[in-house]
Structures are given as C-alpha cells and as structure tokens.
Design an enzyme around this catalytic site. Structure first.
Site, mmCIF file in Angstrom:
data_model
loop_
_atom_site.group_PDB
_atom_site.id
_atom_site.type_symbol
_atom_site.label_atom_id
_atom_site.label_comp_id
_atom_site.label_asym_id
_atom_site.label_seq_id
_atom_site.Cartn_x
_atom_site.Cartn_y
_atom_site.Cartn_z
ATOM 1 N N ASP A 1 -8.160 -48.331 -23.882
ATOM 2 C CA ASP A 1 -7.901 -47.729 -22.575
ATOM 3 C C ASP A 1 -8.353 -46.265 -22.524
ATOM 4 O O ASP A 1 -8.384 -45.586 -23.543
ATOM 5 C CB ASP A 1 -6.396 -47.820 -22.272
ATOM 6 N N GLY A 2 -8.706 -45.812 -21.329
ATOM 7 C CA GLY A 2 -9.016 -44.397 -21.117
ATOM 8 C C GLY A 2 -10.482 -44.093 -20.856
ATOM 9 O O GLY A 2 -10.853 -42.926 -20.781
ATOM 10 N N ASN A 3 -11.300 -45.121 -20.676
ATOM 11 C CA ASN A 3 -12.725 -44.877 -20.404
ATOM 12 C C ASN A 3 -12.921 -44.050 -19.135
ATOM 13 O O ASN A 3 -13.714 -43.112 -19.103
ATOM 14 C CB ASN A 3 -13.477 -46.205 -20.204
ATOM 15 N N GLY A 4 -12.189 -44.429 -18.085
ATOM 16 C CA GLY A 4 -12.346 -43.764 -16.788
ATOM 17 C C GLY A 4 -11.941 -42.296 -16.881
ATOM 18 O O GLY A 4 -12.669 -41.402 -16.425
ATOM 19 N N ARG A 5 -10.774 -42.043 -17.490
ATOM 20 C CA ARG A 5 -10.294 -40.663 -17.592
ATOM 21 C C ARG A 5 -11.193 -39.835 -18.507
ATOM 22 O O ARG A 5 -11.402 -38.646 -18.282
ATOM 23 C CB ARG A 5 -8.844 -40.649 -18.092
ATOM 24 N N GLU B 1 -6.349 -58.484 -13.921
ATOM 25 C CA GLU B 1 -6.100 -57.531 -12.836
ATOM 26 C C GLU B 1 -7.291 -56.593 -12.618
ATOM 27 O O GLU B 1 -7.466 -56.059 -11.519
ATOM 28 C CB GLU B 1 -4.844 -56.702 -13.130
ATOM 29 N N ASN B 2 -8.113 -56.392 -13.645
ATOM 30 C CA ASN B 2 -9.264 -55.490 -13.499
ATOM 31 C C ASN B 2 -10.297 -56.011 -12.494
ATOM 32 O O ASN B 2 -11.116 -55.241 -11.988
ATOM 33 C CB ASN B 2 -9.942 -55.229 -14.849
ATOM 34 N N TRP B 3 -10.229 -57.319 -12.152
ATOM 35 C CA TRP B 3 -11.131 -57.856 -11.109
ATOM 36 C C TRP B 3 -10.873 -57.167 -9.772
ATOM 37 O O TRP B 3 -11.713 -57.199 -8.885
ATOM 38 C CB TRP B 3 -10.934 -59.367 -10.934
ATOM 39 N N ARG C 1 -10.628 -54.048 -9.213
ATOM 40 C CA ARG C 1 -11.231 -52.708 -9.104
ATOM 41 C C ARG C 1 -12.427 -52.755 -8.136
ATOM 42 O O ARG C 1 -12.927 -53.844 -7.830
ATOM 43 C CB ARG C 1 -11.689 -52.237 -10.488
ATOM 44 N N SER D 1 0.557 -53.942 -20.347
ATOM 45 C CA SER D 1 -0.395 -54.318 -19.301
ATOM 46 C C SER D 1 -0.892 -55.768 -19.421
ATOM 47 O O SER D 1 -2.089 -56.035 -19.357
ATOM 48 C CB SER D 1 -1.581 -53.348 -19.278
HETATM 49 C C1 IPE Z 1 -5.476 -52.572 -19.666
HETATM 50 O O1 IPE Z 1 -5.836 -51.339 -19.137
HETATM 51 C C2 IPE Z 1 -6.648 -53.493 -19.696
HETATM 52 C C3 IPE Z 1 -7.749 -53.123 -20.577
HETATM 53 C C4 IPE Z 1 -7.812 -52.080 -21.363
HETATM 54 C C5 IPE Z 1 -8.839 -54.038 -20.582
HETATM 55 P P1 IPE Z 1 -5.642 -50.969 -17.604
HETATM 56 O O2 IPE Z 1 -6.168 -49.601 -17.444
HETATM 57 O O3 IPE Z 1 -6.226 -52.025 -16.757
HETATM 58 O O4 IPE Z 1 -4.056 -51.026 -17.461
HETATM 59 P P2 IPE Z 1 -3.077 -50.227 -16.507
HETATM 60 O O5 IPE Z 1 -3.566 -50.444 -15.119
HETATM 61 O O6 IPE Z 1 -3.146 -48.805 -16.902
HETATM 62 O O7 IPE Z 1 -1.723 -50.807 -16.775
HETATM 63 C C1 IPE Z 2 -10.302 -49.241 -20.091
HETATM 64 O O1 IPE Z 2 -10.500 -48.005 -19.491
HETATM 65 C C2 IPE Z 2 -11.409 -50.224 -19.781
HETATM 66 C C3 IPE Z 2 -11.059 -51.247 -18.786
HETATM 67 C C4 IPE Z 2 -9.869 -51.461 -18.312
HETATM 68 C C5 IPE Z 2 -12.140 -52.090 -18.317
HETATM 69 P P1 IPE Z 2 -10.056 -47.729 -17.987
HETATM 70 O O2 IPE Z 2 -11.193 -48.084 -17.100
HETATM 71 O O3 IPE Z 2 -8.771 -48.390 -17.671
HETATM 72 O O4 IPE Z 2 -9.872 -46.155 -18.031
HETATM 73 P P2 IPE Z 2 -8.692 -45.325 -17.382
HETATM 74 O O5 IPE Z 2 -7.414 -45.918 -17.887
HETATM 75 O O6 IPE Z 2 -8.845 -45.469 -15.907
HETATM 76 O O7 IPE Z 2 -8.908 -43.946 -17.870
HETATM 77 MG MG MG Z 3 -6.834 -47.830 -17.904
#
Ligand code: IPE
Ligand code: IPE
Ligand code: MG
Length: 234
Positions: free
Chosen positions: A13-17, A60-62, A64, A189
C-alpha cells in the site's frame, strides 16, 4: 517454532501517496511499485521465504477512476508477460487468487499460462492476489460447497474446516505466518480473512515504492521475537 516465516503476505500500500507527495500522478506510484515487487521477490528468495503472497488489486479497487484502473491493467499485463515469465526459469510456482473473470481475456490467458507452465515448481511459491477480496473468496467458496451438496457429492454434516479450506482460492497453500502492510495504514482491507486467523501482523510506515530488503528484514526480525501461542498455554 521456526524463526523465519514460511509464508509472508504483503498488502502493498501507499503507491498513490508516494507519487502525490512528490507532485507526480498516482499512476507513477504504481509504476514505481511494480519495481519494488521485483526487488522484494528477490530478497524474499534470498532469505528462503518459501511462500509470498502479494495483494496487488482488490475487488474494491475496481471502483477507482477508470484512468487509474486502466493504468493498473496495463502494468499487470506488462508484468505478467515480462517479469513473471522470467520467474518461470527460477523454480517459482505462480498462483493467482481472486476473481480473474473480471479481467480482459488476454490477461486471464496469461495468468492461466503462467500457472500452467510453473505447475511443477515447488521451491518457491508466489501468490498474486488480483481482483481479490476475502469476502468475495468466501462467497465463491460457499457457492462451490452448496453446488457439491446439491449434486450429492457432500452431505452438510461433511462440511469441516478442511472442506472449506479446499474451496478457497488458496487451497493447498499454508496460511501466512506474517502479514506486512506498508504505508502506515493498520487494517486488513478485505485481504485473506480466513487465512490470516493466526498470522502475526507487522505495519511499516514506508510507502510501498520505497520498501526495501532492509525494511523486509525489520519485519522478519519483529516476527522472530513474537510468541505465537495459537490459543494454547506454554
Ligand atoms: C488494499 O489497499 C488493497 C491493495 C493494496 C491491493 P487499499 O488502498 O485499496 O485499501 P484501503 O482503501 O486503504 O482500505
Ligand atoms: C496500493 O497503493 C496499490 C493498489 C491498491 C492498487 P494505493 O494506490 O492504494 O496507494 P495509496 O494508498 O492511495 O497511497
Ligand atoms: Mg491504498
């Protein structure tokens, strides 16, 4: 009790941030995160971790925005075709867990191909959770069980923890010993809800693109100091 975990499951987790904090588009974080996958897989093998499960995309990521989902699909496509095909040569058995039917056909074909060509490997196992959630997996497991009962293959009284385990996407794979989540979030999650029953939890503040072998070592060290009791008394 083994000091080195046999199976580590990671919520990457944390790629986006990571990207946003650098003024970059979120998708750059995903690109960078894919490089971390390769680095951590190598490190895990060096440390003789037999099973590694990576949560790459949740059910749930679908939900986005479609641009982000499309970028992720393209990254998966690339990763499956290039980087994972390399693993084939390294005695790694590749498994995919999750509802793969939601992916475009070419990605499904690639998943099936990789599973098939690595089927006989047993030294290391890589389990990729794609379009995965624990509740969705349990729902599909219940559907399979009910079908077996309806077809007369199973009696309701035959249903045990073992028969449930056989219906899960992870059938045949031992439960994780250690669960690591990066990026500072402290929640599951919807990851391996059944399988994490007795896993040790480790939360790293580091965003996934910055996660290194040294960070992995910190988690393994923390694990080694835990006292796993499984409900019993020593
Ligand atoms: C969990 O991370 C799913 C993956 C890392 C693939 P999310 O970023 O989707 O989870 P939440 O929304 O913070 O709970
Ligand atoms: C995890 O990083 C990768 C996936 C869930 C696909 P995020 O995309 O959730 O990154 P943050 O949590 O928004 O920083
Ligand atoms: Mg995340």
């Amino acid at each position: 009790m083994a000091l080195v975990p046999q199976h580590i499951a990671i919520i990457m987790d944390g790629n986006g941030r990571w990207a946003t904090s650098r003024g970059l588009p979120r998708t750059e974080g995903h690109r960078k995160g894919a490089e971390t996958v390769t680095r951590i897989l190598e490190a895990a093998q060096k440390r003789d971790i037999k099973y590694i499960t990576l949560y790459a995309f949740s059910t749930e990521n679908w939900k986005r925005p479609s641009e982000e989902v499309d970028t992720l699909l393209n990254l998966f496509r690339q990763y499956l075709k290039k980087d994972l095909s390399e693993l084939e040569k390294k005695s790694v058995r590749i498994h995919f867990i999750g509802d793969r039917k939601r992916f475009p056909q070419d990605i499904q074909d690639e998943m099936n191909r990789l599973e098939k060509i690595t089927f006989e490997h047993d030294k290391y196992h890589l389990i990729l959770a794609l379009s995965y959630s624990g509740r969705d997996e349990l729902k599909r497991a219940v559907q399979k069980l009910i079908t077996h009962v309806k077809d007369g293959i199973l009696e309701p009284s035959d249903i045990s923890e073992e028969t449930i385990v056989e219906m899960l996407d992870t059938a045949g794979i031992p439960d994780p010993d250690l669960m690591i989540r990066t990026s500072g979030e402290q929640r599951i999650s919807n990851f391996l809800l059944w399988q994490l029953a007795y896993a040790e939890m480790y939360f790293s503040p580091v965003y996934w693109p910055d996660f290194t072998a040294e960070e992995l070592d910190k988690a393994i060290e923390a694990y080694a100091s835990r006292d796993r009791r499984f409900g019993k008394i020593k």
